[in-house]
Scaffold this motif. Structure first.
Motif, mmCIF file in Angstrom:
data_model
loop_
_atom_site.group_PDB
_atom_site.id
_atom_site.type_symbol
_atom_site.label_atom_id
_atom_site.label_comp_id
_atom_site.label_asym_id
_atom_site.label_seq_id
_atom_site.Cartn_x
_atom_site.Cartn_y
_atom_site.Cartn_z
ATOM 1 N N UNK A 20 -2.989 -10.896 -11.511
ATOM 2 C CA UNK A 20 -3.774 -11.205 -10.571
ATOM 3 C C UNK A 20 -2.880 -11.406 -9.366
ATOM 4 N N UNK A 21 -2.002 -12.383 -9.429
ATOM 5 C CA UNK A 21 -1.157 -12.887 -8.095
ATOM 6 C C UNK A 21 -0.562 -11.581 -7.360
ATOM 7 N N UNK A 22 -0.445 -10.277 -8.367
ATOM 8 C CA UNK A 22 0.323 -9.295 -7.768
ATOM 9 C C UNK A 22 -0.819 -8.429 -6.994
ATOM 10 N N UNK A 23 -2.000 -8.623 -6.958
ATOM 11 C CA UNK A 23 -2.970 -7.696 -6.211
ATOM 12 C C UNK A 23 -2.797 -8.050 -4.833
ATOM 13 N N UNK A 24 -2.778 -7.057 -3.963
ATOM 14 C CA UNK A 24 -2.777 -6.983 -2.670
ATOM 15 C C UNK A 24 -4.234 -6.714 -2.017
ATOM 16 N N UNK A 25 -4.421 -7.647 -0.915
ATOM 17 C CA UNK A 25 -5.719 -7.386 -0.137
ATOM 18 C C UNK A 25 -5.699 -6.588 1.163
ATOM 19 N N UNK A 26 -6.702 -6.088 1.377
ATOM 20 C CA UNK A 26 -6.511 -5.302 2.828
ATOM 21 C C UNK A 26 -6.614 -6.475 3.939
ATOM 22 N N UNK A 27 -5.924 -6.302 4.906
ATOM 23 C CA UNK A 27 -6.007 -7.245 6.069
ATOM 24 C C UNK A 27 -6.390 -6.300 7.322
ATOM 25 N N UNK A 28 -6.573 -5.074 7.176
ATOM 26 C CA UNK A 28 -6.896 -4.144 8.570
ATOM 27 C C UNK A 28 -8.283 -4.084 8.694
ATOM 28 N N UNK A 29 -9.233 -4.622 8.037
ATOM 29 C CA UNK A 29 -10.460 -4.465 8.067
ATOM 30 C C UNK A 29 -11.273 -5.779 7.897
ATOM 31 N N UNK A 30 -12.380 -5.966 8.322
ATOM 32 C CA UNK A 30 -13.222 -7.229 8.280
ATOM 33 C C UNK A 30 -13.404 -7.428 7.121
ATOM 34 N N UNK A 31 -14.016 -6.650 6.143
ATOM 35 C CA UNK A 31 -14.603 -6.734 5.076
ATOM 36 C C UNK A 31 -13.507 -6.870 3.684
ATOM 37 N N UNK A 32 -12.275 -6.802 4.179
ATOM 38 C CA UNK A 32 -11.129 -6.899 3.066
ATOM 39 C C UNK A 32 -11.356 -5.903 2.075
ATOM 40 N N UNK A 33 -11.001 -6.656 0.869
ATOM 41 C CA UNK A 33 -10.909 -5.592 -0.271
ATOM 42 C C UNK A 33 -9.521 -5.584 -0.838
ATOM 43 N N UNK A 34 -9.499 -4.716 -1.909
ATOM 44 C CA UNK A 34 -8.067 -4.420 -2.533
ATOM 45 C C UNK A 34 -7.361 -3.128 -2.056
ATOM 46 N N UNK A 35 -6.008 -3.290 -1.908
ATOM 47 C CA UNK A 35 -5.463 -2.155 -1.368
ATOM 48 C C UNK A 35 -5.471 -1.069 -2.818
ATOM 49 N N UNK A 36 -5.445 -1.482 -4.036
ATOM 50 C CA UNK A 36 -5.395 -0.772 -5.138
ATOM 51 C C UNK A 36 -5.732 -1.683 -6.360
ATOM 52 N N UNK A 37 -6.309 -1.062 -7.296
ATOM 53 C CA UNK A 37 -6.549 -1.962 -8.641
ATOM 54 C C UNK A 37 -6.023 -1.212 -10.054
ATOM 55 N N UNK A 38 -4.614 -1.401 -10.013
ATOM 56 C CA UNK A 38 -3.996 -0.790 -11.170
ATOM 57 C C UNK A 38 -4.582 -1.696 -12.446
ATOM 58 N N UNK A 39 -5.127 -0.454 -13.520
ATOM 59 C CA UNK A 39 -5.529 -1.091 -14.776
ATOM 60 C C UNK A 39 -4.875 -0.194 -15.792
#
Length: 52
Positions: free
Chosen positions: A31-50
């Motif tokens: 979980x610590x390796x998940x990267x969030x988007x910082x370029x948009x107001x709503x955020x979100x993940x850059x990717x979700x590797x499964x």
């Protein structure tokens, strides 16, 4: 008003369905390796590797 509330409901339904269809579905990274988007107001993940 935007479509954000509807999008959240749709995503909840999709993820619930994925878990039942692929019960072995797991995060492929810590979980610590998940990267969030910082370029948009709503955020979100850059990717979700499964993996499954």
């Amino acid at each position: 008003m935007t479509g954000a509330p509807l999008a959240r409901i749709e995503l909840q339904a999709v993820f619930a369905h994925l878990v039942t269809r692929f019960p072995a579905l797991r995060l492929a990274v810590a979980v610590e390796q998940l990267r969030t988007r910082r370029d948009v107001l709503t955020g979100g993940l850059l990717e979700l590797p499964v993996s499954w």
